[in-house]
Design a protein around this motif. Structure first.
Motif, PDB file in Angstrom:
ATOM      1  N   MET A  65       0.815  -1.196   0.000  1.00 26.69           N
ATOM      2  CA  MET A  65       0.000   0.000   0.000  1.00 26.69           C
ATOM      3  C   MET A  65       0.858   1.260   0.000  1.00 26.69           C
ATOM      4  SD  MET A  65      -3.152  -0.826  -0.304  1.00 26.69           S
ATOM      5  CE  MET A  65      -4.136   0.549   0.192  1.00 26.69           C
ATOM      6  N   ARG A  66       2.118   1.089   0.293  1.00 30.12           N
ATOM      7  CA  ARG A  66       3.019   2.240   0.281  1.00 30.12           C
ATOM      8  C   ARG A  66       3.107   2.859  -1.117  1.00 30.12           C
ATOM      9  NH1 ARG A  66       8.247   0.452   2.825  1.00 30.12           N
ATOM     10  NH2 ARG A  66       6.742  -0.339   4.293  1.00 30.12           N
ATOM     11  N   LEU A  67       3.150   2.013  -2.139  1.00 32.88           N
ATOM     12  CA  LEU A  67       3.189   2.514  -3.524  1.00 32.88           C
ATOM     13  C   LEU A  67       1.923   3.301  -3.868  1.00 32.88           C
ATOM     14  CD1 LEU A  67       4.685  -0.395  -5.660  1.00 32.88           C
ATOM     15  CD2 LEU A  67       5.622   1.887  -5.358  1.00 32.88           C
ATOM     16  N   VAL A  68       0.787   2.826  -3.402  1.00 33.18           N
ATOM     17  CA  VAL A  68      -0.471   3.530  -3.645  1.00 33.18           C
ATOM     18  C   VAL A  68      -0.406   4.915  -3.005  1.00 33.18           C
ATOM     19  CG1 VAL A  68      -2.971   3.514  -3.257  1.00 33.18           C
ATOM     20  CG2 VAL A  68      -1.782   1.373  -3.757  1.00 33.18           C
ATOM     21  N   PHE A  69       0.044   4.954  -1.747  1.00 36.60           N
ATOM     22  CA  PHE A  69       0.129   6.234  -1.041  1.00 36.60           C
ATOM     23  C   PHE A  69       1.036   7.214  -1.772  1.00 36.60           C
ATOM     24  CE2 PHE A  69       2.486   9.072   1.748  1.00 36.60           C
ATOM     25  CZ  PHE A  69       1.439   9.804   2.299  1.00 36.60           C
ATOM     26  N   TRP A  70       2.258   6.782  -2.109  1.00 37.65           N
ATOM     27  CA  TRP A  70       3.213   7.715  -2.721  1.00 37.65           C
ATOM     28  C   TRP A  70       2.798   8.146  -4.124  1.00 37.65           C
ATOM     29  CZ3 TRP A  70       5.876  10.717   0.040  1.00 37.65           C
ATOM     30  CH2 TRP A  70       6.329  10.307   1.289  1.00 37.65           C
ATOM     31  N   ALA A  71       2.245   7.227  -4.904  1.00 40.51           N
ATOM     32  CA  ALA A  71       1.758   7.614  -6.238  1.00 40.51           C
ATOM     33  C   ALA A  71       0.607   8.606  -6.093  1.00 40.51           C
ATOM     34  CB  ALA A  71       1.312   6.380  -7.019  1.00 40.51           C
ATOM     35  N   GLY A  72      -0.280   8.347  -5.156  1.00 41.38           N
ATOM     36  CA  GLY A  72      -1.396   9.267  -4.910  1.00 41.38           C
ATOM     37  C   GLY A  72      -0.915  10.614  -4.391  1.00 41.38           C
ATOM     38  N   PHE A  73       0.052  10.579  -3.500  1.00 40.85           N
ATOM     39  CA  PHE A  73       0.605  11.822  -2.950  1.00 40.85           C
ATOM     40  C   PHE A  73       1.189  12.701  -4.052  1.00 40.85           C
ATOM     41  CE2 PHE A  73       4.399  14.097  -1.516  1.00 40.85           C
ATOM     42  CZ  PHE A  73       3.866  14.919  -0.530  1.00 40.85           C
ATOM     43  N   TRP A  74       2.016  12.106  -4.918  1.00 38.68           N
ATOM     44  CA  TRP A  74       2.649  12.896  -5.982  1.00 38.68           C
ATOM     45  C   TRP A  74       1.648  13.345  -7.038  1.00 38.68           C
ATOM     46  CZ3 TRP A  74       6.692  15.351  -4.781  1.00 38.68           C
ATOM     47  CH2 TRP A  74       7.600  14.822  -3.872  1.00 38.68           C
ATOM     48  N   ALA A  75       0.658  12.516  -7.341  1.00 40.93           N
ATOM     49  CA  ALA A  75      -0.387  12.924  -8.287  1.00 40.93           C
ATOM     50  C   ALA A  75      -1.155  14.114  -7.714  1.00 40.93           C
ATOM     51  CB  ALA A  75      -1.334  11.758  -8.575  1.00 40.93           C
TER      52      ALA A  75
END
Length: 156
Positions: free
Chosen positions: A1-11
């Motif tokens: 879920m870390r990838l989801v968070f960081w991709a969402g954060f940068w988007a």
């Protein structure tokens, strides 16, 4: 879920930062149009009270709250889905992009009552009358990516 968070954060961050810079710092909300790379790219201020291409913008206040609720519900569903049945790396990144973009447009609706669209691209003699923003790009890319990568299973 870390990838989801960081991709969402940068988007989310790229969407909100670009809107702040273009709409407020470059004052697009008052000058309405800036030629960046004519005719390919121009900034054209458009406040979208509906969804894509201004659809469902008739009853702006009701549409605003319905679209906020819908974006949050879809984001919640995507997060639930990728947590319950995690796709591979690219599927997680795409889920984050979709959620980050959706939340970027939610923030606009909460702050302004409409989504700030400003990117306008035309090419090859076709004059595009519509504007979009980076949140729209992230939502589209994330959804398309989930179609292609959402079924891949995460490696253990």
């Amino acid at each position: 879920m870390r990838l989801v968070f960081w991709a969402g954060f940068w988007a989310f961050l790229t969407d909100q930062a670009s809107k702040y810079i273009v709409v407020h710092m470059m004052n697009l909300q008052e000058i309405l149009q800036i030629d960046v790379l004519p005719p390919l790219l121009q900034f054209h201020m458009a406040w979208n009270r509906g969804i894509n291409f201004g659809l469902f913008a008739n009853n702006a206040d009701a549409a605003r709250w319905i679209l906020i609720a819908l974006a949050i519900a879809i984001s919640g569903f995507v997060l639930y889905w990728v947590r319950k049945d995690p796709p591979g790396k690219w599927g997680l990144i795409c889920a984050g992009m979709l959620v980050g973009g959706a939340l970027g447009n939610v923030v606009d609706r909460l702050l302004y009552g409409a989504v700030a669209d400003f990117l306008n691209m035309s090419c090859c003699g076709i004059d595009n009358p519509y504007a979009f923003n980076f949140a729209d790009v992230w939502i589209f890319a994330g959804a398309l990516g989930l179609v292609f990568f959402g079924g891949e299973k995460r490696e253990a």
